[in-house]
Design an enzyme around this catalytic site. Structure first.
Site, short mmCIF file in Angstrom:
data_model
loop_
_atom_site.label_atom_id
_atom_site.label_comp_id
_atom_site.label_asym_id
_atom_site.label_seq_id
_atom_site.Cartn_x
_atom_site.Cartn_y
_atom_site.Cartn_z
N SER A 151 15.66 -6.50 42.75
CA SER A 151 15.07 -7.56 41.93
C SER A 151 16.03 -7.97 40.81
O SER A 151 16.87 -7.18 40.37
CB SER A 151 13.76 -7.07 41.30
OG SER A 151 12.91 -6.54 42.30
N1 SAH Z 1 12.40 -2.09 43.17
C1 SAH Z 1 13.35 -2.37 44.21
C2 SAH Z 1 13.09 -3.71 44.83
C3 SAH Z 1 13.14 -3.64 46.32
S1 SAH Z 1 12.52 -5.06 47.15
C4 SAH Z 1 14.76 -2.22 43.72
O1 SAH Z 1 14.96 -1.95 42.52
O2 SAH Z 1 15.68 -2.31 44.53
C5 SAH Z 1 10.89 -4.55 47.58
C6 SAH Z 1 10.77 -3.41 48.53
O3 SAH Z 1 9.39 -3.28 48.85
C7 SAH Z 1 11.51 -3.54 49.86
O4 SAH Z 1 12.41 -2.50 49.99
C8 SAH Z 1 10.39 -3.46 50.90
O5 SAH Z 1 10.76 -2.75 52.07
C9 SAH Z 1 9.32 -2.71 50.14
N2 SAH Z 1 7.96 -2.83 50.65
C10 SAH Z 1 7.33 -3.92 51.15
N3 SAH Z 1 6.08 -3.60 51.53
C11 SAH Z 1 5.91 -2.27 51.24
C12 SAH Z 1 4.85 -1.34 51.43
N4 SAH Z 1 3.67 -1.70 51.97
N5 SAH Z 1 5.03 -0.06 51.03
C13 SAH Z 1 6.20 0.33 50.49
N6 SAH Z 1 7.25 -0.49 50.31
C14 SAH Z 1 7.11 -1.78 50.68
#
Ligand code: SAH
Length: 253
Positions: A99
């Site tokens: 993000s």
């Molecule tokens: N906070 C992260 C942002 C990653 S993007 C960072 O700092 O890099 C959001 C993430 O949410 C993705 O990796 C995606 O795979 C995950 N995601 C989506 N749906 C999800 C779910 N139901 N349970 C766990 N993770 C999920």
């Protein structure tokens, strides 16, 4: 371990940017560019990122300090290191993104809601590369972070290994069902946006707790940040600005 990328020497100017009075003071701050070991250019970039966050309206000094202490460039691929402190989301593999720093700061500031001390237990849905989890670990007593993609769960584990954050617990699982074993949570933060906030998250939020998540707006074409405050008498929902997050999906992969 990922090899530590080398950093461009031209950024090691140090003097040009007034330092934001948060975060760990750099031991190298008084050194001239030639005396500084390679790599400190990233500190200057991070300081500039903090200034940008302040300009964007982030006021919570604890959030700024935490974001000043976590090296975002360690969470992105070597080829993207030079963009690590720009206010942009970046690809982290498997179609997902880290993000934007501005959004991470904004959401955590909302989560803290002006608290003077640390948050209690926090649940993060969507570990991704582990960056936001590392920031949260500096601001909470315990952090549980769930990721549904094995490849990213492993990547986060690798990225976070050397930081040794004993209060951060990485979980491989479907975050749609939350993580009941850690409940109740003082705060819940989602890094992926769905149609609505799953009931499990509401159930696992402590009374007095706050949830911040991107959710689809009516029609499903856009997303907005949603804040939910849970009190003894019920829930209060506040819809805020538009955001762009990857989709919240169910199941593991
Ligand atoms: N906070 C992260 C942002 C990653 S993007 C960072 O700092 O890099 C959001 C993430 O949410 C993705 O990796 C995606 O795979 C995950 N995601 C989506 N749906 C999800 C779910 N139901 N349970 C766990 N993770 C999920």
């Amino acid at each position: 371990m990922k090899p530590r990328p080398s950093f461009p020497a031209r950024l090691d100017t140090g003097a040009a940017v007034p330092r934001v009075a948060v975060g760990k003071p750099s031991l190298m701050a008084g050194l001239s560019p030639v005396e500084r070991p390679q790599g400190l250019g990233m500190d200057a970039h991070r300081q500039r990122m903090l200034q940008l966050l302040q300009k964007q309206g982030v006021q919570d000094t604890a959030v700024l300090a935490a974001m000043g202490s976590v090296e975002r460039h360690r969470f992105v691929d070597t080829a993207l290191v030079n963009q690590a402190y720009e206010d942009t989301s970046l690809p982290i593999g498997l179609g997902q993104t880290i993000s934007k720093p501005g959004v991470v700061a904004r959401m955590i500031e909302l989560l803290r809601n002006g608290a003077s001390g640390k948050l209690g237990r926090v649940l993060e849905i969507g570990t991704g590369c582990g960056y936001q989890a590392a920031v949260l670990s500096a601001l909470a007593q315990e952090v549980y972070s769930i990721e549904r993609l094995r490849g990213l769960h492993d990547k986060a584990r690798e990225n976070l290994r050397t930081l040794r954050l004993p209060n951060l617990h990485l979980l491989f699982g479907d975050g749609m069902v939350g993580y009941a074993k850690g409940a109740p949570y003082a705060a819940i933060i989602a890094a992926a946006g769905g149609e609505a906030v799953p009931q499990a998250w509401i159930d696992q939020l402590a009374v007095g707790g706050r949830l911040v998540a991107p959710v689809a707006t009516e029609g499903g074409t856009a997303q907005a940040l949603l804040v939910i405050d849970k009190s003894a008498t019920g829930l209060r929902q506040t819809r805020l600005e538009a955001v762009h997050f990857v989709p919240l999906k169910s199941g593991l992969a």
